[in-house]
Write a protein that holds these residues in place. Structure first.
Motif, PDB file in Angstrom:
ATOM      1  N   SER A   9       8.987  71.949  19.591  1.00 28.63           N
ATOM      2  CA  SER A   9       7.819  71.109  19.857  1.00 28.63           C
ATOM      3  C   SER A   9       6.693  71.552  18.939  1.00 28.63           C
ATOM      4  CB  SER A   9       7.385  71.235  21.324  1.00 28.63           C
ATOM      5  OG  SER A   9       6.219  70.482  21.561  1.00 28.63           O
ATOM      6  N   TRP A  11       3.671  69.989  18.807  1.00 29.07           N
ATOM      7  CA  TRP A  11       2.368  69.478  19.249  1.00 29.07           C
ATOM      8  C   TRP A  11       1.299  70.570  19.252  1.00 29.07           C
ATOM      9  CZ3 TRP A  11       1.025  64.584  19.628  1.00 29.07           C
ATOM     10  CH2 TRP A  11       2.030  63.613  19.745  1.00 29.07           C
ATOM     11  N   PHE A  37       4.248  67.317  27.336  1.00 32.45           N
ATOM     12  CA  PHE A  37       3.811  67.867  26.060  1.00 32.45           C
ATOM     13  C   PHE A  37       3.643  69.379  26.216  1.00 32.45           C
ATOM     14  CE2 PHE A  37       2.736  63.478  25.969  1.00 32.45           C
ATOM     15  CZ  PHE A  37       2.821  63.075  24.635  1.00 32.45           C
ATOM     16  N   VAL A  39       2.098  72.194  25.061  1.00 29.25           N
ATOM     17  CA  VAL A  39       0.924  72.489  24.236  1.00 29.25           C
ATOM     18  C   VAL A  39       0.350  73.822  24.651  1.00 29.25           C
ATOM     19  CG1 VAL A  39      -1.391  71.752  23.587  1.00 29.25           C
ATOM     20  CG2 VAL A  39       0.406  70.049  23.904  1.00 29.25           C
ATOM     21  N   PHE A 101      -3.547  62.720  26.862  1.00 31.23           N
ATOM     22  CA  PHE A 101      -2.193  62.403  26.416  1.00 31.23           C
ATOM     23  C   PHE A 101      -1.691  61.121  27.066  1.00 31.23           C
ATOM     24  CE2 PHE A 101      -2.621  66.993  26.116  1.00 31.23           C
ATOM     25  CZ  PHE A 101      -2.097  67.282  24.871  1.00 31.23           C
ATOM     26  N   GLN A 102      -0.924  60.396  26.327  1.00 33.31           N
ATOM     27  CA  GLN A 102      -0.042  59.313  26.742  1.00 33.31           C
ATOM     28  C   GLN A 102      -0.715  58.355  27.727  1.00 33.31           C
ATOM     29  OE1 GLN A 102       2.780  59.811  24.898  1.00 33.31           O
ATOM     30  NE2 GLN A 102       3.474  57.746  25.355  1.00 33.31           N
ATOM     31  N   TYR A 132      -0.213  60.705  21.633  1.00 31.72           N
ATOM     32  CA  TYR A 132       0.875  59.998  22.304  1.00 31.72           C
ATOM     33  C   TYR A 132       2.074  59.917  21.364  1.00 31.72           C
ATOM     34  CZ  TYR A 132       0.052  55.748  19.528  1.00 31.72           C
ATOM     35  OH  TYR A 132      -0.059  54.847  18.497  1.00 31.72           O
ATOM     36  N   THR A 133       3.230  59.654  21.973  1.00 36.63           N
ATOM     37  CA  THR A 133       4.459  59.486  21.208  1.00 36.63           C
ATOM     38  C   THR A 133       5.100  58.164  21.580  1.00 36.63           C
ATOM     39  OG1 THR A 133       6.657  60.408  20.783  1.00 36.63           O
ATOM     40  CG2 THR A 133       5.732  60.794  22.959  1.00 36.63           C
ATOM     41  N   LEU A 162       9.028  62.744  20.635  1.00 37.91           N
ATOM     42  CA  LEU A 162       8.338  63.855  21.267  1.00 37.91           C
ATOM     43  C   LEU A 162       8.481  65.139  20.468  1.00 37.91           C
ATOM     44  CD1 LEU A 162       6.663  64.621  23.770  1.00 37.91           C
ATOM     45  CD2 LEU A 162       8.802  65.229  24.920  1.00 37.91           C
TER      46      LEU A 162
END
Length: 644
Positions: A9, A11, A37, A39, A101-102, A132-133, A162
């Motif tokens: 990941s 992010w 996510f 993070v 996010f998202q 966002y993804t 992602l």
């Protein structure tokens, strides 16, 4: 051994890269945590982690939200968990930067403005990152909301999957037309970032900082009504600007505070528009975060710029922002001019009360001296005390009014006392006659309520068209005089004020500007100015500013522009120029000159009012003489009546 493959990941890498670039000067960063996510932010940043999925569980809350919830309910403010949590985060954690996010993005964009309004703490450095993804995207229109139109410092981080290592970093267009109905939200690519190699693989020449320098015709809406010289609204002059209330380009605007924004837009390439929907009053703000009038339009974001000699109103400041101070304005009044002082007391005015007391003492001494001298004038034929006192009283009064006496004396001592009394009386009567002649020749004016203290002492009612004239006064720190004046203030409409100014004994609110001009005088007719005068001081004064919506993106640049404008001296130049161009110079000079009495009025015909005091004294003397005559008749009748 079994090997577990963990998808990488990236992010954390890209978000830390952006945070290091844009968030380092922030007080704190609020992160709306999302479980999908992975993070981990750099520990050097002050972070506030907020998990919207667990807001229902209040047991783990560090902050007691119930007190804030009760405050919202007490003031009638509509709220939800988003508004409540964001308000507390902004107010207590001083979050200036935000990461969402998202599916959280549309909710955050929708409720963040409410939270920024309800929080008393505010910042000029708000920045936003929305990540966002496409892989988890259920709603294709998550980038929606007023914040994407209205805020320049917005970054959107997108990846197709992602676990992608390549990220598109976009920003909203912001500049250009703000016609939200006809233009969808536009984004353009700033950078393409490779998180695996930690490098920028593509970068455009644009930066977010360029947005506020060249607004490319972006509209700035001003709420305006006629209130010279701060703002001027006409329909026949040219050039005109677009009026959102009328729906067509037909309004000419000018004024000291309007011209300030016009010059700002020349420097930053923005377009001036006006909104005259609710004209004629500044309006006000309610405790539930709603408002009416000009301030209500700014609060609703229908206007960007509320002006008109606005003072510091705490109720409005709670929900809006203020610019730097633009000028100084004093609240004063046109009060009834003093009249000539004509009354029966005019006979007493040549001498002060202490001098009248001295005259009375002098007469008593004369009576006493004449009485004693007459009592012991002839040793062989002594007078009684009653006869001597009667002689002293009658002779002293005759000498005081320059009348002779029929008494013939051969005594040198009595002659000396009579001569001394006559000399003293003739001096007193001559001085009195000269003083009375001066009073009848030179006008004596009554006291006018033309100062703050005298307005309070006279308990004169003063009036204006709005409660806003006393809304600035803080009752907790105001002095007793100011509190007393507030009790005598009344709100009247324009027609009533125009009628009252012709006849009523009232004060009428006007505004004394920073460089001597007087505003808010249009309601007073020219013929009414003859009976009014301007107060010599202010009831109170305050610094003026402009009100703008919370998170207004141009506030920092506009404040810097105000400082340069004041430092250059243009504030004085524009006040004088606009007052000379749009306000009646003769009226201005006439109002300002009314502070000083014009005593060069030439000869004045004396009327019955000037001698009413003499007539009253004459009538009093006749009545006393008549009563004395009746008393003497009754006395002689009683003396001649035979004893039975």
């Amino acid at each position: 051994m079994t090997h577990i493959l963990v998808e990488p990941s990236y992010w954390s890498i890209v978000l830390n890269f952006l945070a290091q670039k844009y968030f380092m000067d922030s007080h704190a960063t609020c992160i709306l945590w999302h479980p999908a996510f992975d993070v981990r932010m750099d520990g050097s940043l002050p972070l506030i982690i907020m998990d919207s999925h667990k807001w229902i569980d209040v047991e783990d809350d560090v902050y007691d939200y119930e007190s804030r919830r009760r405050e919202f309910e007490m003031n009638g403010i509509a709220y939800n968990d988003w508004i409540l949590r964001l308000t507390v985060a902004i107010e207590h954690s001083h979050c200036e930067t935000f990461l969402a996010f998202q599916e959280q993005i549309p909710d955050f964009a929708r409720f963040f403005y409410n939270a920024s309004i309800y929080s008393i703490w505010r910042s000029l450095r708000n920045r936003f990152i929305f990540a966002y993804t496409d892989e988890l995207l259920e709603d294709k229109d998550i980038l929606r909301g007023y914040i994407f139109y209205d805020q320049p410092n917005v970054l959107v981080v997108r990846s197709p999957y992602l676990n992608s290592s390549i990220f598109d970093i976009k920003t909203n267009r912001f500049v250009g037309s703000r016609n939200f109905d006809d233009r969808p939200i536009e984004f353009y690519l700033l950078q393409r970032y490779d998180a695996q190699n930690r490098e920028i693989i593509w970068e455009s020449g644009n930066t977010m900082s360029k947005k506020l320098k060249d607004l490319q015709g972006r509209e700035v809406v001003i709420g305006i009504f006629n209130y010279k010289p701060f703002m001027l609204l006409e329909y026949e002059r040219q050039p005109t600007v677009y009026d959102r209330a009328q729906g067509k380009t037909e309004v000419f605007i000018d004024g000291t505070e309007v011209r300030l924004m016009m010059l700002f837009c020349e420097l930053h390439n923005c377009t001036i528009q006006v909104d005259t929907t609710e004209t004629g009053d500044w309006g006000g703000i309610y405790s539930n975060g709603t408002g009416y009038g000009l301030l209500g339009m700014v609060l609703d974001r229908r206007n960007d710029y509320g002006i008109g000699g606005l003072y510091f109103w705490y109720e409005a400041y709670q929900f809006m922002d203020m610019t730097h101070f633009i000028g100084r304005s004093g609240v004063t009044c046109l009060v009834p001019a003093p009249h000539h002082l004509i009354s029966w007391t005019m006979l007493l005015r040549p001498f002060q009360p202490m001098l009248w007391l001295c005259v009375m003492v002098c007469l008593l001494l004369e009576i006493l001296g004449l009485c004693l001298t007459r009592r012991f004038e002839h040793w062989t034929r002594a007078q009684t005390w009653v006869e001597s006192l009667r002689f002293g009283f009658g002779s002293a009064l005759k000498l005081f009014v320059n009348q002779s006496t029929s008494y013939i004396t051969s005594s040198n001592s009595l002659r000396t006392v009579l001569l001394a009394s006559y000399l003293i009386d003739i001096i007193l009567t001559t001085v009195y006659s000269g003083g009375l002649a001066a009073i009848l020749t030179l006008p004596t004016m009554e006291e006018a309520p033309d100062s703050r203290q005298r307005l309070y002492d006279h308990k004169l009612i003063w009036t204006g068209t709005s409660q806003a004239w006393i809304a600035t006064i803080d009752k907790r720190s105001a002095d007793p005089v100011l509190l007393g004046l507030m009790e005598h203030y009344r709100v009247s409409d324009a027609a009533q004020i125009s009628d009252y100014a012709r006849s009523e004994q009232m004060g009428f609110v006007v505004e004394r500007l920073m460089y001597g001009h007087v505003g808010n005088t249009e309601l007073i007719a020219n013929e009414s100015l003859e009976r009014l005068k301007l107060m010599v001081d202010d009831i109170y004064f305050a610094l003026t500013a402009a009100f703008v919506p919370r998170l207004w993106p141009h506030l920092e640049a506009y404040n810097n522009f105000i400082m340069a404008w004041i430092s250059s001296g243009l504030d004085k130049f524009w006040e004088w120029k606009i007052a000379a161009q749009y306000m009646n110079a003769h009226r201005q000079n006439r109002i300002l000159a009314s502070q000083r009495l014009n005593l060069e009025i030439g000869p004045v015909k004396l009327g019955i009012d000037n001698i009413i005091g003499l007539i009253m004294l004459w009538c009093f003397g006749l009545i006393c003489s008549l009563l004395t005559f009746v008393g003497e008749l009754w006395h002689h009748k009683q003396v001649k009546m035979p004893v039975p």
